[in-house]
Motif scaffolding. Sequence first.
Motif, short mmCIF file in Angstrom:
data_model
loop_
_atom_site.label_atom_id
_atom_site.label_comp_id
_atom_site.label_asym_id
_atom_site.label_seq_id
_atom_site.Cartn_x
_atom_site.Cartn_y
_atom_site.Cartn_z
N SER A 28 0.91 -1.25 -0.03
CA SER A 28 0.08 -0.35 0.44
C SER A 28 1.39 1.24 -0.18
CB SER A 28 -0.83 0.28 1.33
OG SER A 28 0.22 0.46 2.13
N ARG B 26 -0.86 -3.86 -9.37
CA ARG B 26 -0.98 -2.25 -8.84
C ARG B 26 -2.94 -2.41 -9.05
NH1 ARG B 26 1.81 -0.55 -4.52
NH2 ARG B 26 0.79 1.41 -4.27
N SER B 28 -6.46 -2.71 -8.52
CA SER B 28 -7.07 -2.18 -7.15
C SER B 28 -7.74 -3.45 -6.84
CB SER B 28 -8.11 -1.06 -7.06
OG SER B 28 -9.33 -1.24 -7.41
#
Lengths: 154, 154
Positions: A28, B26, B28
């Motif tokens: 994150s 990456r 979501s």
Amino acid sequence: MSTPNAAMELDAIDQRMLEALARNARISLKELAEVAGLSSPSAAERLRRLEDRGVIAAFTVDIAPEAIGYSLQAIVRVRPLPGQLHVVERIIQETPEFIECDKVTGDDCFIGRLVVRSMGELDGILDKIAERAETNTSMIKATPVKRRLPPLSP
Amino acid sequence: MSTPNAAMELDAIDQRMLEALARNARISLKELAEVAGLSSPSAAERLRRLEDRGVIAAFTVDIAPEAIGYSLQAIVRVRPLPGQLHVVERIIQETPEFIECDKVTGDDCFIGRLVVRSMGELDGILDKIAERAETNTSMIKATPVKRRLPPLSP
DNA sequence: TTTGAAAATACTCTATT
DNA sequence: AATAGAGTATTTTCAAA
């Protein structure tokens, strides 16, 4: 002229961020910010700039070929017969078992990596190329250096 | 015996998820879920299982070596002199410019990929190895097949 | 294995230094 | 360039099927 382009320099924060992303690209922004010693918005901004500068080409997933049945990997050097260069290049591109291939200087024109489920499958693929190129195949027994980042400091 | 292990099978949803992650690791969970046609929790659970099964080895970042000054890439075949196998292997591992290296069957013991800023740098690295192994170096001129996923369907 | 809803987290934007 | 804070969006958890 011998001064490296400043745009190519990575500072210590960039380096820590890239190393963290190399370990886990899905980390994150918050964690990335902690690693970098920045706030999340700053880390996001840095990340965006690394992408804009082209330092980060992509975030990708590493598949373990053996976990989906590809028990064998080979490196194949390919030397097309006269006039066959482009055809051979296309054959390689269209053979999905070739998971990467470079065009190089020297006797070998192409050096590719391929995954197969069996020696029979490998034989089939090489036979198709054999009509148009000489090949030299090395089976991979181990991988002493797994894909890693280049040195990041000048 | 000719039946593939069911644990190795990827269904259509797994395949779509892996392809999306290969494009952008990456992404979501929400977007991943959309690609997969699932809810976010389901997509998260599938992702976790793909990791547990070892199908996903890692999420990583692809650096563009040329964006940080490494203008040259080479593939080097390395054939250690008698008794030098392990030393050579260690030298390769400890040379950070080798960004990957496989141990293979055949005359060449190792095939590695390395990045350098100049021919001088390459020369220095090869000189160090030359005391203990024969090397054969091919400079990379182009990359017809960039690293890609193996075929995911049986 | 999947879902929906709620709670907990994380992200992004704006204003500010 | 970096930060803080507020508003928005996402991720995670959990009960249920």
